[in-house]
Design a protein around this motif. Structure first.
Motif, PDB file in Angstrom:
ATOM      1  N   ARG A  49      30.100   3.293 -42.701  1.00 29.30           N
ATOM      2  CA  ARG A  49      28.864   3.945 -43.123  1.00 29.30           C
ATOM      3  C   ARG A  49      27.645   3.225 -42.552  1.00 29.30           C
ATOM      4  N   SER A  50      27.689   1.906 -42.531  1.00 28.27           N
ATOM      5  CA  SER A  50      26.578   1.135 -41.975  1.00 28.27           C
ATOM      6  C   SER A  50      26.429   1.405 -40.482  1.00 28.27           C
ATOM      7  N   GLN A  51      27.539   1.463 -39.791  1.00 29.21           N
ATOM      8  CA  GLN A  51      27.487   1.744 -38.351  1.00 29.21           C
ATOM      9  C   GLN A  51      26.927   3.133 -38.083  1.00 29.21           C
ATOM     10  N   ALA A  52      27.204   4.095 -38.959  1.00 28.66           N
ATOM     11  CA  ALA A  52      26.659   5.434 -38.800  1.00 28.66           C
ATOM     12  C   ALA A  52      25.137   5.430 -38.927  1.00 28.66           C
ATOM     13  N   ARG A  53      24.597   4.407 -39.574  1.00 32.66           N
ATOM     14  CA  ARG A  53      23.154   4.246 -39.680  1.00 32.66           C
ATOM     15  C   ARG A  53      22.595   3.441 -38.506  1.00 32.66           C
ATOM     16  N   GLY A  54      23.467   3.082 -37.560  1.00 35.20           N
ATOM     17  CA  GLY A  54      23.042   2.278 -36.423  1.00 35.20           C
ATOM     18  C   GLY A  54      22.922   0.807 -36.732  1.00 35.20           C
ATOM     19  N   GLN A  55      23.607   0.368 -37.790  1.00 33.10           N
ATOM     20  CA  GLN A  55      23.503  -1.019 -38.245  1.00 33.10           C
ATOM     21  C   GLN A  55      24.888  -1.650 -38.317  1.00 33.10           C
TER      22      GLN A  55
ATOM     23  N   LEU B   4      21.839  -7.828 -39.819  1.00 31.47           N
ATOM     24  CA  LEU B   4      22.221  -6.554 -39.215  1.00 31.47           C
ATOM     25  C   LEU B   4      21.834  -6.568 -37.747  1.00 31.47           C
ATOM     26  N   SER B   5      22.703  -6.050 -36.921  1.00 29.34           N
ATOM     27  CA  SER B   5      22.378  -5.887 -35.511  1.00 29.34           C
ATOM     28  C   SER B   5      22.582  -4.428 -35.125  1.00 29.34           C
ATOM     29  N   GLY B   6      21.966  -4.017 -34.009  1.00 30.91           N
ATOM     30  CA  GLY B   6      22.106  -2.646 -33.562  1.00 30.91           C
ATOM     31  C   GLY B   6      23.509  -2.349 -33.080  1.00 30.91           C
ATOM     32  N   THR B   7      23.876  -1.091 -33.141  1.00 34.66           N
ATOM     33  CA  THR B   7      25.222  -0.701 -32.706  1.00 34.66           C
ATOM     34  C   THR B   7      25.257  -0.305 -31.232  1.00 34.66           C
ATOM     35  N   ASP B   8      24.108  -0.381 -30.561  1.00 36.93           N
ATOM     36  CA  ASP B   8      24.089  -0.052 -29.138  1.00 36.93           C
ATOM     37  C   ASP B   8      24.589  -1.239 -28.326  1.00 36.93           C
ATOM     38  N   THR B   9      24.630  -1.093 -27.031  1.00 31.61           N
ATOM     39  CA  THR B   9      25.171  -2.156 -26.178  1.00 31.61           C
ATOM     40  C   THR B   9      24.329  -3.420 -26.223  1.00 31.61           C
ATOM     41  N   GLU B  10      23.046  -3.299 -26.539  1.00 29.75           N
ATOM     42  CA  GLU B  10      22.191  -4.482 -26.601  1.00 29.75           C
ATOM     43  C   GLU B  10      22.414  -5.287 -27.870  1.00 29.75           C
TER      44      GLU B  10
ATOM     45  N   ALA C 100      25.434  -1.834 -49.930  1.00 29.02           N
ATOM     46  CA  ALA C 100      24.887  -0.712 -50.692  1.00 29.02           C
ATOM     47  C   ALA C 100      23.467  -1.014 -51.165  1.00 29.02           C
ATOM     48  N   ALA C 101      23.215  -2.251 -51.575  1.00 28.77           N
ATOM     49  CA  ALA C 101      21.867  -2.641 -51.985  1.00 28.77           C
ATOM     50  C   ALA C 101      20.903  -2.574 -50.803  1.00 28.77           C
ATOM     51  N   PHE C 102      21.370  -2.980 -49.626  1.00 30.28           N
ATOM     52  CA  PHE C 102      20.553  -2.842 -48.414  1.00 30.28           C
ATOM     53  C   PHE C 102      20.127  -1.387 -48.217  1.00 30.28           C
ATOM     54  N   TRP C 103      21.108  -0.478 -48.256  1.00 30.99           N
ATOM     55  CA  TRP C 103      20.812   0.927 -47.975  1.00 30.99           C
ATOM     56  C   TRP C 103      19.844   1.499 -49.005  1.00 30.99           C
TER      57      TRP C 103
END
Length: 450
Positions: free
Chosen positions: A123-129, A251-257, A358-361
């Motif tokens: 779920r976190s990855q779906a948010r780009g995190q 948290l880091s981005g889910t993109d290649t960077e 969940a608290a983060f979101w």
């Protein structure tokens, strides 16, 4: 650890050994409380077990007395296979593999904490995190001889001590963890006599939670081999420092960077808006997180008011009394992180990590505003009759924390109703059992005075 075992483990790992090459395989899973459970099968049964799984009663997961969920099935995850880096006393090799737990319909069991965390990461990855977790678990090395509960040395924080058998336990443990794929950054003396901490490299949420459980098991095993006990109990020694579990999250981005999402060079303190909202969410749900992070009666002996005890429901950068700390070097973006200082190792890390996300979101979705840092270094929470603390305190005992958990819809939804019900029932049973005891302190204080 005998040199032969280490060498054999290195050879096995470098050779790409499989479960079928072991003498025995331990199928690992956790109950709701976070205790490692296992079933051991001979290697001749590995393929059948891998393909068909193994049945287990739900009471093993949920606690004795709850038999409402029978016919669960352990399904090994071959990607989670590890070579145990020490042999049995008779020289047998043992492999370790974490398992999925499925219900009678073949679906992930609702109270399987590893499944809950795996789903939270998706779920976190779906948010780009992409969540990044680290953990530092304190433990005492105590002599397994008389006098009971005697520390192995008289050192304190960061001391170089000359009783090197305790260091050898840490070296044995570090070697074993390295061989199981966990990079150890270092180990050192903590504040209490005989108290140590082994720091391993951060990683993804599921791997970090698994490694924490393996650290506890491995440290206990290596300590026993040298006539000691590795004790992770939150407050094993009165008038000594308690054992903390410091949880680091970013948290880091889910993109290649894989851009670090908690860092913003243009924001105050280099804390990005996402970081501020995530931390605000954790503050919002701090009491329920305490129920998960501090689940025993003994946990609140460590969280009693004292200089440096992390009991404030607040954040800071330098204040040892706040439950939350913003850590990292502002000039190193990837090091910016949140440190939770209040949890202890009695927690189930899979459930705790799930609830943190969940608290983060919730903080992000609601755009919660972060209150200012609290840096009153000399302040301490008020005692009865004292002045009111300017910021709130975490729950002072287990019942208060459990009530907060039951009233927190966000955290309950994250960990699941079934796991939460088992968690609170276990906690209340412990609290009830504690109040049936008459302690030596009570006898000394009241036997002839009342």
């Amino acid at each position: 650890m005998p040199l032969r075992s280490i060498v054999n483990a290195r050879i096995a790992m470098s050779a790409g050994i499989s479960p079928a090459d072991m003498d025995y395989i331990q199928l690992l899973f956790t109950d709701v409380a976070g205790r490692l459970k296992s079933l051991e099968v001979p290697s001749s049964r590995w393929r059948a077990t891998r393909d068909r799984g193994w049945s287990v009663d739900g009471s093993v997961m949920l606690g004795e007395g709850d038999r409402s969920h029978g016919n669960l099935r352990l399904v090994p995850d071959p990607d989670a296979f590890l070579v145990r880096p020490w042999h049995t006393p008779s020289g047998r090799s043992v492999g370790l593999v974490f398992c999925h737990v499925l219900d009678a319909d073949g679906e992930p069991f609702a109270a399987d904490a590893r499944t809950r965390l795996r789903q939270a990461v998706v779920r976190s990855q779906a948010r780009g995190q992409l969540p990044v977790f680290g953990a530092e678990a304190d433990f005492y090395l105590l002599r397994d001889t008389q006098p009971a509960m005697a520390p192995t040395d008289n050192g304190c924080c960061w001391d170089l001590v000359d009783q090197e058998q305790a260091d050898e336990v840490c070296r044995d443990t570090s070697d074993a963890l390295e061989l199981m794929g966990c990079t150890v950054s270092g180990h050192r003396h903590e504040a209490g006599p005989g108290q140590r901490v082994i720091v391993f490299r951060h990683g993804d949420a599921l791997a970090t939670a698994d490694r924490l459980l393996l650290l506890k098991h491995t440290a206990r095993t290596m300590a026993r081999r040298r006539g000691m006990r590795a004790v992770f109990m939150p407050k094993p020694l009165a008038h000594r420092h308690g054992n903390a579990l410091r949880v680091h999250v970013s948290l880091s981005g889910t993109d290649t960077e894989a851009r670090p999402l908690f860092h913003d060079p243009d924001a105050p303190g280099n804390m990005s808006t996402l970081f501020q909202q995530s931390l605000a969410g954790v503050l919002e749900h701090a009491d329920a997180l305490t129920a998960l992070g501090n689940p025993t009666v003994n946990s609140y002996k460590r969280l009693a008011p004292a200089p440096g005890a992390p009991v404030y429901r607040a954040w800071g950068r330098c204040n040892g009394s706040t439950a939350f700390k913003v850590a990292g070097d502002e000039a190193v973006p990837e090091s910016m992180r949140l440190e939770l200082r209040s949890p202890d190792s009695a927690t189930n890390p899979h459930l705790l990590f799930t609830a943190i996300l969940a608290a983060f979101w919730d903080g992000q979705d609601r755009g919660l505003k972060l209150p200012g840092a609290y840096e009153e270094l000399d302040a301490s929470p008020s005692e009865p009759g004292g002045t009111t603390c300017p910021v709130g305190r975490l729950p002072a005992d287990l019942p208060a924390a459990l009530r907060a958990l039951e009233e927190d819809a966000t955290v309950l939804a994250a960990v699941g109703e079934l796991a939460a019900r088992s968690w609170t029932a276990r906690g209340r049973a412990d609290w009830h059992a504690w109040h049936q005891l008459v302690t030596p302190w009570e006898v000394d204080r009241y036997l002839e005075s009342v």
